[in-house]
Design a protein around this motif. Structure first.
Motif, mmCIF file in Angstrom:
data_model
loop_
_atom_site.group_PDB
_atom_site.id
_atom_site.type_symbol
_atom_site.label_atom_id
_atom_site.label_comp_id
_atom_site.label_asym_id
_atom_site.label_seq_id
_atom_site.Cartn_x
_atom_site.Cartn_y
_atom_site.Cartn_z
ATOM 1 N N GLU A 64 -29.376 -24.940 116.259
ATOM 2 C CA GLU A 64 -30.126 -23.717 115.986
ATOM 3 C C GLU A 64 -29.197 -22.555 115.644
ATOM 4 N N ASP A 65 -29.644 -21.731 114.714
ATOM 5 C CA ASP A 65 -29.003 -20.441 114.446
ATOM 6 C C ASP A 65 -30.054 -19.395 114.806
ATOM 7 N N TRP A 66 -29.790 -18.595 115.824
ATOM 8 C CA TRP A 66 -30.839 -17.701 116.358
ATOM 9 C C TRP A 66 -31.057 -16.469 115.495
ATOM 10 N N ASP A 67 -30.331 -16.347 114.382
ATOM 11 C CA ASP A 67 -30.679 -15.349 113.366
ATOM 12 C C ASP A 67 -31.660 -15.938 112.350
ATOM 13 N N LEU A 68 -32.037 -17.191 112.530
ATOM 14 C CA LEU A 68 -32.900 -17.874 111.561
ATOM 15 C C LEU A 68 -34.081 -18.474 112.324
ATOM 16 N N ILE A 69 -35.064 -17.592 112.613
ATOM 17 C CA ILE A 69 -36.206 -18.020 113.420
ATOM 18 C C ILE A 69 -37.505 -17.634 112.706
ATOM 19 N N ASN A 70 -38.612 -18.232 113.180
ATOM 20 C CA ASN A 70 -39.917 -17.876 112.615
ATOM 21 C C ASN A 70 -40.632 -16.883 113.535
ATOM 22 N N ALA A 71 -41.867 -16.553 113.174
ATOM 23 C CA ALA A 71 -42.601 -15.539 113.931
ATOM 24 C C ALA A 71 -42.851 -15.980 115.375
ATOM 25 N N GLY A 72 -42.871 -17.297 115.610
ATOM 26 C CA GLY A 72 -43.023 -17.805 116.968
ATOM 27 C C GLY A 72 -41.703 -17.838 117.712
ATOM 28 N N LYS A 73 -40.648 -17.306 117.083
ATOM 29 C CA LYS A 73 -39.292 -17.231 117.633
ATOM 30 C C LYS A 73 -38.679 -18.613 117.829
ATOM 31 N N LYS A 74 -39.166 -19.577 117.025
ATOM 32 C CA LYS A 74 -38.566 -20.913 117.011
ATOM 33 C C LYS A 74 -37.581 -20.992 115.841
ATOM 34 N N ALA A 75 -36.504 -21.754 116.051
ATOM 35 C CA ALA A 75 -35.491 -21.890 115.001
ATOM 36 C C ALA A 75 -36.063 -22.650 113.803
ATOM 37 N N VAL A 76 -35.710 -22.199 112.589
ATOM 38 C CA VAL A 76 -36.068 -22.893 111.353
ATOM 39 C C VAL A 76 -34.777 -23.100 110.558
ATOM 40 N N THR A 77 -34.896 -23.604 109.331
ATOM 41 C CA THR A 77 -33.707 -23.861 108.510
ATOM 42 C C THR A 77 -33.895 -23.224 107.137
ATOM 43 N N LEU A 78 -32.783 -23.155 106.412
ATOM 44 C CA LEU A 78 -32.813 -22.672 105.039
ATOM 45 C C LEU A 78 -33.197 -23.811 104.102
ATOM 46 N N LYS A 79 -33.773 -23.458 102.967
ATOM 47 C CA LYS A 79 -34.020 -24.411 101.877
ATOM 48 C C LYS A 79 -33.547 -23.731 100.599
#
Lengths: 223, 244
Positions: A64-79
């Motif tokens: 996880e990169d905690w600067d890259l999260i969604n509105a639910g504050k879960k980690a997401v990734t780049l595409k």
């Protein structure tokens, strides 16, 4: 025999209506699962209120990169094609009519299209987040919800009893038993589980269900 | 012109009792943890600043950063959209005990009120919250057949933000979704103090890539390798007893 759809199955059904090229916001919780069931050949771009368009799946644990999260504050990734922006731009996308679809959860939906999904009453700490913004501006506001509450009371009602999130905003409901449109202040039944009669469904619904033409069978894969 | 500040204590030295302070971040992403902790250090040494009004999207998580600021007793009012989190115990207890005031604002309205404050627009109309409890007492007007709610600008005495690159002129870039409220809050305060992960020479940021132009920034302090609130909370950290 299917007696009701699971949240995953409701998400699958909602995903079938997302067209190629659509910009989509998925509410926190069950609606987030819609992204997993995009039909092949269609590319939808997902928006998250905290400032990302076109993000990817959750990363593996530990990545996880905690600067890259969604509105639910879960980690997401780049595409490839991801875009970042600040909060005022993000909500300009929401209120400015630029999103094609928002899919949200619900405590209650009224036949008028009123939605209650942010507060269960005056107790505890109130929190609204982006819910009241999301119900305005998206071309379609759809809801994924169990057809009835845990104790069996209708969640599809004439008038909401809980504090409103928005007035006259919902256009389609994917429930655990049916697909229902809201047109001119009325519930219009489009699809229902083949195991149920319209009368059965009506008995679990807090306002009148109109039928216009044939009601299709709601058929969803085992997931 | 040199807006560089050489330590965190100097960076937060001007914040006084009763001020309104905007703090960047959405949950942990973008939270200026080191600036917040420097403010707590000052309060522990001097008893000031207190009775702060804080503007943030959330109400802190665990016992670090904004939650630690609230736990220290420095905040009398919070303006936010979502005062819940995985571990919101600090705010929740104070709120339910009636010891902290809450102004709940829809998230997009919060962002636009801050933007308006920075842009010199005292009020605007939004469809958000029309017909709900959060619109009570606010003027409503109809435009092209739809009803809209009047909302007012939000301004601050200080803004504390975390950015990625910064130069001595105050030009900033942000890192991914840590941008969130940063560019808006930088505009909306009389004094904007930014912690940057790396201070570069003017020209070290491509002008095409500047997100916040330096005119909106009064002070820049370098904090290499800033802590992430999420990492601190997973380690069950408590400030001021954070082991670093």
């Amino acid at each position: 025999m299917t007696t009701k759809l699971t949240p995953t199955q409701m998400a699958w059904r909602a995903a079938q209506d997302i067209t190629d090229g659509a910009y989509v916001n998925l509410g926190i919780g069950f609606p987030e699962m819609v992204a997993r069931f995009q039909p092949p050949g269609r590319e939808a771009i997902f928006h998250t209120e905290n400032g990302i368009l076109g993000f990817g799946e959750a990363p593996a644990a530990g990545e996880e990169d905690w600067d890259l999260i969604n509105a639910g504050k879960k980690a997401v990734t780049l595409k490839p094609g991801t875009a970042f922006f600040h909060h005022a731009d993000s909500f300009a996308m929401v209120r400015g009519g630029h999103l094609d679809v928002a899919i949200l959860g619900a405590y209650e939906v009224a036949e008028t299209g009123d939605l209650a999904n942010w507060s269960t009453g005056p107790r505890g700490v109130p929190a609204v987040g982006g819910a009241m913004d999301l119900v305005h501006g998206a071309k379609r506001v759809a809801v994924i919800t169990d057809h009835v509450t845990k104790d069996g009371r209708p969640k599809l009602v004439q008038r909401c009893s809980l504090p409103l999130t928005g007035v006259g905003c919902v256009t389609r409901i994917y429930s655990s038993l049916a697909v229902i449109d809201i047109e001119d202040g009325r519930f219009v039944l489009r699809e229902k589980l083949p195991t149920m009669s319209v009368e059965d469904l009506q008995s679990l619904t807090g306002a009148e269900l109109l039928t216009q033409g044939p009601v299709a069978d709601l058929i969803v894969p085992e997931l | 012109m040199d807006k560089t500040l050489h330590d965190l204590a100097t960076a937060v030295a001007g914040i006084e009792d009763g001020m309104t302070v905007m703090i960047g971040g959405f949950g942990g992403s973008g939270a200026p943890i080191e600036l917040i902790h420097a403010l707590i250090d000052r309060y522990r040494e001097t008893g000031h600043p207190k009775n702060l009004t804080v503007v943030n999207n959330n109400a802190g998580n665990g016992h670090v950063g904004l939650a630690a600021l609230i736990e220290a007793g420095m905040v009398s009012k919070l303006i936010c959209s979502f005062p819940r989190s995985a571990d919101p115990v600090v705010f929740t207890e104070l709120y339910l005990a009636g010891k902290i005031e809450l102004e709940l604002v829809p998230q997009g309205t919060l962002a636009e009120r801050i933007r308006a404050g920075g842009a010199g627009i005292p009020a605007f109309y939004t469809p958000t919250s029309y017909g709900t409890d959060l619109a009570q007492g606010k003027p409503v007007a109809e435009f092209e057949g739809r009803s809209y709610v009047q909302e007012r600008w939000l301004k601050a005495d200080y803004t504390l933000v975390k950015a990625h690159l910064g130069d001595r002129l105050g030009n900033l870039t942000y890192r991914m979704a840590a941008r969130n409220f940063g560019p808006l809050m930088c505009m909306a305060a009389a004094n904007t103090i930014v912690q940057v992960s790396r201070l570069v020479e003017p020209g070290g940021i491509d002008p095409e890539a500047v997100v916040t132009p330096g005119i909106f920034v009064q002070g820049v302090v370098e904090v290499p390798n800033p802590t992430q609130e999420e990492d601190l909370n997973r380690a069950k950290a408590v400030y001021p007893e954070v082991s670093q």
